[in-house]
Design an enzyme around this catalytic site. Structure first.
Site, PDB file in Angstrom:
ATOM      1  N   SER A 256      69.246   2.780  41.905  1.00 29.50           N
ATOM      2  CA  SER A 256      69.771   4.385  43.083  1.00 29.50           C
ATOM      3  C   SER A 256      69.872   3.932  44.366  1.00 29.50           C
ATOM      4  CB  SER A 256      68.202   5.388  43.052  1.00 29.50           C
ATOM      5  OG  SER A 256      67.392   6.057  43.889  1.00 29.50           O
ATOM      6  N   LYS A 257      70.580   4.420  44.711  1.00 34.42           N
ATOM      7  CA  LYS A 257      71.260   4.593  46.751  1.00 34.42           C
ATOM      8  C   LYS A 257      69.964   4.640  46.918  1.00 34.42           C
ATOM      9  CE  LYS A 257      74.222   5.848  49.718  1.00 34.42           C
ATOM     10  NZ  LYS A 257      75.230   7.280  50.286  1.00 34.42           N
ATOM     11  N   ARG A 258      68.774   6.012  46.842  1.00 26.56           N
ATOM     12  CA  ARG A 258      67.667   5.634  46.846  1.00 26.56           C
ATOM     13  C   ARG A 258      66.870   4.545  48.179  1.00 26.56           C
ATOM     14  NH1 ARG A 258      66.719  12.016  45.957  1.00 26.56           N
ATOM     15  NH2 ARG A 258      68.573  12.989  46.454  1.00 26.56           N
ATOM     16  N   ASN A 259      66.791   3.960  46.529  1.00 25.36           N
ATOM     17  CA  ASN A 259      65.488   2.506  46.358  1.00 25.36           C
ATOM     18  C   ASN A 259      66.439   1.600  46.096  1.00 25.36           C
ATOM     19  OD1 ASN A 259      62.914   3.908  47.224  1.00 25.36           O
ATOM     20  ND2 ASN A 259      63.336   5.462  45.401  1.00 25.36           N
ATOM     21  N   MET A 272      77.097   0.836  44.876  1.00 24.18           N
ATOM     22  CA  MET A 272      78.441   2.270  45.057  1.00 24.18           C
ATOM     23  C   MET A 272      79.598   1.137  44.927  1.00 24.18           C
ATOM     24  SD  MET A 272      77.265   5.216  45.423  1.00 24.18           S
ATOM     25  CE  MET A 272      75.887   5.884  45.742  1.00 24.18           C
TER      26      MET A 272
END
Length: 500
Positions: A256-259, A272
């Site tokens: 995940s980009k958030r974590n 990404m």
């Protein structure tokens, strides 16, 4: 398989840069279509207008083309089933949503956000699962007419069956069974006339004649709703295959980009696709890497071309279990692909990397440097640190400090002597090719009482002012005799200063 022509699709929502997991999904769809001689469609799902980012659409298309996943139909390409952007297809969703209402298979829901919040609070107090209580499902015709006459805003919800089971077949997992009494009456058309994902994806897959839906297994919870929508609309379903998602390298949690995930050294792993482009990875290597995650080529092979992958790709080789992201293998694979490129091809790819780092690239020198770095770099970006000095202004060169020039188990005095003797040897050379230099230096280390690594290490730092670079003699041959001698003299002065 089906007798229908194979048509797969990748249908991202451009709300940011393309996620590496999204690229893997697109890749599997593309490989499947190519294997069966079918069509691969790119469709843009932009019905969430609050999150849609036009710039993200541009980067998405750039990333897809960089990866070599050219679509047969879609934006900038066209096709017989367009438009391929959902916000341009609203009439289709509105038509079929209202048709479902007319057929008694969906209903208008006039509940306000405040009422929905109150319902969930009451459910929480009773320790019941959250979700809509189907209040408007049971409104009488006169009640609906009165609300419509008053101009009340509404959404359209789909009527899920209240009893029994929904059995959904997955090509990877087999039959997946859901108890209908646990399912919600989901919104399929919002009050602004835009569809939710659930209605839009079914309508579009039907109208675009999609034969196989291959998407991440995180969509399995919505699978029964989609199955029931297909049945309610009376359309033949495509075949579904839910792909395993990418997990963090430790196997815990989705990437995940958030974590941001981290490798075993604690370094943040990019999630990404554009990060991989900017970090100097080759599209061929990244595609090979992603194909290996969750799918088995066979023959214990991890390195294969995209053409070989197309020939073998099948759903039987997909592991239904989610897969850890073995990021350490990507650098290894990237290095392999770099070494397999022709000198001209690699030089062409290295040039923009060097120019982006601020160097003015001489193509003739680049073609000489490229073979020297080809076996030593794992990403294109490493070329700057290893060989950027070839493209810097030679007039700006400054000698390395003495502590860098003095090798292990050496001191300033014997380093000075080594450099002086090296200068004499090089000054006498008529042929300054790296072969001639190597022949001339063959016995010097023994004569001076130092090791080859001490001798060549001193010379390398002298002419490059860095500890890691291209091979010493090849480097001096490219720099030329005059420039190499000038740099060695500067290095000699740097060491001598420590003795005064």
């Amino acid at each position: 398989m089906t007798d229908k022509p194979v048509r797969t699709r990748f249908a991202p929502s451009p709300t940011g840069s393309l996620h590496i997991g999204g690229l893997r999904t697109a890749l599997f769809n593309w490989l499947f279509a190519r294997h069966h001689g079918g069509q691969f469609i790119l469709r843009i799902e932009d019905t969430d207008q609050k999150r849609f980012d036009p710039a993200a659409l541009t980067t998405l298309i750039e990333a897809m083309r960089w990866a070599g996943l050219q679509w047969d139909e879609g934006p900038e390409v066209g096709g017989d089933f367009g438009p391929y952007v959902q916000s341009e297809r609203l009439e289709h969703y509105q038509k079929w949503a209202h048709w479902l209402v007319e057929q008694g298979k969906a209903y208008q829901c006039f509940c306000t956000p405040e009422r929905l919040e109150m319902v969930n609070k009451e459910k929480a107090a009773r320790k019941l699962p959250s979700g809509y209580d189907r209040h408007c499902r049971y409104l009488k015709p006169d009640e609906i007419a009165a609300k419509e006459a008053a101009g009340a805003s509404y959404v359209i919800r789909f009527k899920m069956p209240l009893e029994g089971k929904t059995i959904a077949h997955d090509l990877i997992r087999g039959d997946v069974v859901f108890e209908n009494d646990t399912l919600q009456d989901s919104v399929i058309l919002k009050s602004d006339g835009f569809p939710t994902y659930h209605l839009a994806v079914v309508v579009d897959d039907y109208l675009m004649q999609i034969s196989h839906v291959m998407r991440a297994n995180e969509w399995i919870p919505s699978f029964p709703l989609h199955v029931q929508l297909w049945h309610a609309l009376g359309w033949e379903m495509p075949q579904y295959a839910h792909l395993p998602v990418l997990l963090n390298p430790n196997g815990k949690g989705k990437i995940s980009k958030r974590n941001p995930p981290k490798d075993k050294f604690g370094n943040i792993i990019p999630v990404m696709v554009h990060d991989y482009i900017h970090n100097g990875y080759l599209p061929e290597a990244l595609s090979n890497f992603l194909t290996n995650i969750g799918w088995n080529f066979g023959d214990n092979r991890e390195v294969f071309t995209i053409t070989e992958a197309i020939e073998r790709f099948n759903l039987e080789g997909i592991n239904p279990s989610n897969s850890a992201y073995p990021v350490e293998k990507l650098d290894w694979l990237n290095g392999i692909y770099i070494r397999e490129l022709s000198i001209e091809d690699l030089a062409k790819r290295l040039r923009p990397v060097l120019e982006a780092a601020g160097y003015e690239v001489n193509v003739e020198i680049l073609l000489q440097v490229t073979p020297l770095v080809q076996t030593r770099i794992k990403t294109l970006n490493e070329v700057g640190a290893m060989a950027g000095f070839f493209f810097a202004d030679y007039a700006d060169f400054q000698a390395a400090p003495a502590e860098m020039l003095i090798q292990k188990k050496m001191d300033a005095a014997n380093t000075t002597h080594l450099l002086e003797e090296s200068l004499k040897l090089l000054e006498a050379l008529a042929d300054f090719s790296h072969e001639a230099q190597h022949e001339a230096f063959k016995n010097l280390a023994e004569t001076l009482g130092v090791s080859n690594s001490q001798l060549f290490g001193t010379l390398r730092v002298a002419v490059t002012a860095q500890n890691i670079s291209t091979p010493t003699f090849e480097t001096m041959a490219i720099l030329g005799k005059d420039e190499s001698l000038r740099r060695i003299r500067l290095a000699l002065e740097s060491v001598k200063q420590t003795q005064t």
